[in-house]
Design an enzyme around this catalytic site. Structure first.
Site, PDB file in Angstrom:
ATOM      1  N   ALA A  85      44.469  52.499  44.550  1.00 40.60           N
ATOM      2  CA  ALA A  85      43.313  53.503  44.447  1.00 40.60           C
ATOM      3  C   ALA A  85      42.330  52.898  43.675  1.00 40.60           C
ATOM      4  CB  ALA A  85      43.871  54.835  43.808  1.00 40.60           C
ATOM      5  N   ASN A  86      42.513  52.138  42.568  1.00 42.36           N
ATOM      6  CA  ASN A  86      41.418  51.427  41.798  1.00 42.36           C
ATOM      7  C   ASN A  86      40.765  50.518  42.915  1.00 42.36           C
ATOM      8  OD1 ASN A  86      41.842  52.881  39.548  1.00 42.36           O
ATOM      9  ND2 ASN A  86      43.028  51.236  38.431  1.00 42.36           N
TER      10      ASN A  86
ATOM     11  N   THR B 230      42.967  34.203  37.618  1.00 44.75           N
ATOM     12  CA  THR B 230      41.704  34.935  36.972  1.00 44.75           C
ATOM     13  C   THR B 230      42.068  34.680  35.328  1.00 44.75           C
ATOM     14  OG1 THR B 230      42.850  37.076  36.573  1.00 44.75           O
ATOM     15  CG2 THR B 230      41.648  36.842  38.516  1.00 44.75           C
ATOM     16  N   LEU B 231      41.104  34.177  34.665  1.00 44.57           N
ATOM     17  CA  LEU B 231      40.925  33.691  33.257  1.00 44.57           C
ATOM     18  C   LEU B 231      40.248  34.686  32.320  1.00 44.57           C
ATOM     19  CD1 LEU B 231      40.397  30.003  34.530  1.00 44.57           C
ATOM     20  CD2 LEU B 231      42.667  31.217  33.796  1.00 44.57           C
ATOM     21  N   GLY B 232      39.962  35.913  32.891  1.00 46.84           N
ATOM     22  CA  GLY B 232      39.095  36.697  31.845  1.00 46.84           C
ATOM     23  C   GLY B 232      37.649  36.247  31.547  1.00 46.84           C
TER      24      GLY B 232
ATOM     25  N   GLY C  63      36.604  33.314  33.416  1.00 46.35           N
ATOM     26  CA  GLY C  63      35.968  33.246  35.033  1.00 46.35           C
ATOM     27  C   GLY C  63      37.280  32.990  35.698  1.00 46.35           C
TER      28      GLY C  63
ATOM     29  N   ASP D 165      35.489  47.530  27.533  1.00 40.35           N
ATOM     30  CA  ASP D 165      37.184  47.960  28.087  1.00 40.35           C
ATOM     31  C   ASP D 165      37.244  47.205  29.338  1.00 40.35           C
ATOM     32  OD1 ASP D 165      39.254  49.253  28.714  1.00 40.35           O
ATOM     33  OD2 ASP D 165      38.218  51.486  29.001  1.00 40.35           O
TER      34      ASP D 165
ATOM     35  N   ASP E 131      41.574  44.816  39.104  1.00 37.85           N
ATOM     36  CA  ASP E 131      41.626  45.541  40.327  1.00 37.85           C
ATOM     37  C   ASP E 131      40.180  45.211  40.822  1.00 37.85           C
ATOM     38  OD1 ASP E 131      44.150  46.413  39.777  1.00 37.85           O
ATOM     39  OD2 ASP E 131      43.563  48.263  39.046  1.00 37.85           O
TER      40      ASP E 131
ATOM     41  N   SER F   8      34.116  52.522  35.591  1.00 39.80           N
ATOM     42  CA  SER F   8      33.499  51.359  35.129  1.00 39.80           C
ATOM     43  C   SER F   8      32.885  50.532  36.515  1.00 39.80           C
ATOM     44  CB  SER F   8      34.337  50.524  34.382  1.00 39.80           C
ATOM     45  OG  SER F   8      35.291  49.747  34.895  1.00 39.80           O
TER      46      SER F   8
END
Length: 309
Positions: free
Chosen positions: A52-53, A226-228, A231, A254, A260, A299
């Site tokens: 859903a996200n 993915t590396l936060g 990048g 947050d 997602d 968000s």
């Protein structure tokens, strides 16, 4: 215009096959010990679930999006359907009934640490038969995105019946062992560090480049790690290229749902014909925008907000 070999022009940019949960959140001064009762804040109920996200994130960016999921015939199911429709998601593929809507029971302490218990509910009843019955929906999509909050047999069936010319994006979260036929269909397999290490085991290595090399050896056509704040790293077996994609610097509030949002944006842009590094660069900006606000679906940015970042 992209065309499926099986069905002509695509009606949807993205079909998300996945979970839909109601997140039930209570703030506590401290989490209870065994046998203990503590008082908490007012209950907050939010639409959630990785499927859903992703659908909401893609639709908010402007993608023509549909969701294939299962919810209960209850108040939580109605909440989830309303959140999808208000974002512009086509919900004709959302099945209703068979079990209560999935819920995540979340307690959050003052430091922000949380404890979560998930009752999959109707998510666990999304079956391979449901996927086969939704064949027209799959034929109408440029890209199909899946996660692992639904049964693995259902994910495998999605990969098995994927129409010619339709791209499969898989985020294996929560991580689980993946059959070879599922890995071979991934284009890309999207993982974070935790998921990469789970799949690769103790011989994973220590760098994203080593993870990418080992993951592509398992059979996916491409991989995105993915590396936060670092990048992302893309790896494409067709070109042999591995490309680091930086993230813009933002003040993170947050991180809930950011992965997602990233995956949804990546899947959409790949369906538009962008190359993997280009699509990942856009997705990194979407993920960065998402962490500047609280919550998951609340968000997720619009395309205009991403452009302004």
């Amino acid at each position: 215009m992209y065309e499926n070999e099986d069905s002509g022009p695509a009606r949807y940019d993205l079909l998300v096959v996945g979970s839909a949960n109601a997140d039930l959140v209570v703030g506590v001064d401290r989490r209870p010990a065994p046998g203990e009762t503590v008082l908490g804040s007012d209950l907050a109920v939010h639409p959630g679930g990785k499927g859903a996200n992703q659908a909401v994130a893609a639709a908010r960016l402007g993608a023509r999006t549909a969701l294939l999921a299962r919810v209960g015939d209850d108040a939580h199911g109605r909440l989830l359907l309303e959140s999808q429709r208000s974002a512009g998601v086509d919900t004709t593929g959302v099945l209703v009934g068979g079990a209560p809507t999935g819920v995540a029971l979340i307690t959050v302490d003052p430091s922000g640490d949380n404890s979560i218990v998930v009752s999959p509910g109707a998510n666990a009843r999304l079956t391979p038969e449901d996927i086969r019955a939704a064949a027209p929906l799959l034929r109408a999509a440029r890209v199909v995105s899946v996660q692992l909050e639904i049964p693995l047999d259902t994910v495998a069936e999605t990969a098995r019946v994927l129409p010619s010319g339709t791209r499969l994006v898989l985020n294996p979260s929560p991580p689980a062992p993946l059959p070879a036929e599922v890995l071979a269909a991934c284009d890309p397999l999207v993982v974070n560090e935790h998921e990469a290490r789970f799949i690769l085991g103790p011989e994973a290595g220590t760098t994203p480049e080593s993870w990418a090399r080992a993951l592509t050896a398992l059979g996916p056509r491409s991989v995105v790690i993915t590396l936060g704040a670092g990048g992302a790293l893309t790896a494409d077996t067709r070109t042999g290229d591995r490309v680091r994609v930086p993230s813009p610097a933002v003040d993170a509030v947050d991180t809930t749902g950011a992965g997602d949002a990233f995956t949804a944006a990546l899947a959409w842009r790949l369906g538009l014909g962008e190359e993997l590094p280009e699509a990942a660069a856009f997705a990194v900006r979407v993920g960065a925008a998402a962490v500047t606000k609280e919550g998951a679906q609340a968000s997720f940015p619009t395309a205009e907000e991403v452009s302004a970042l």
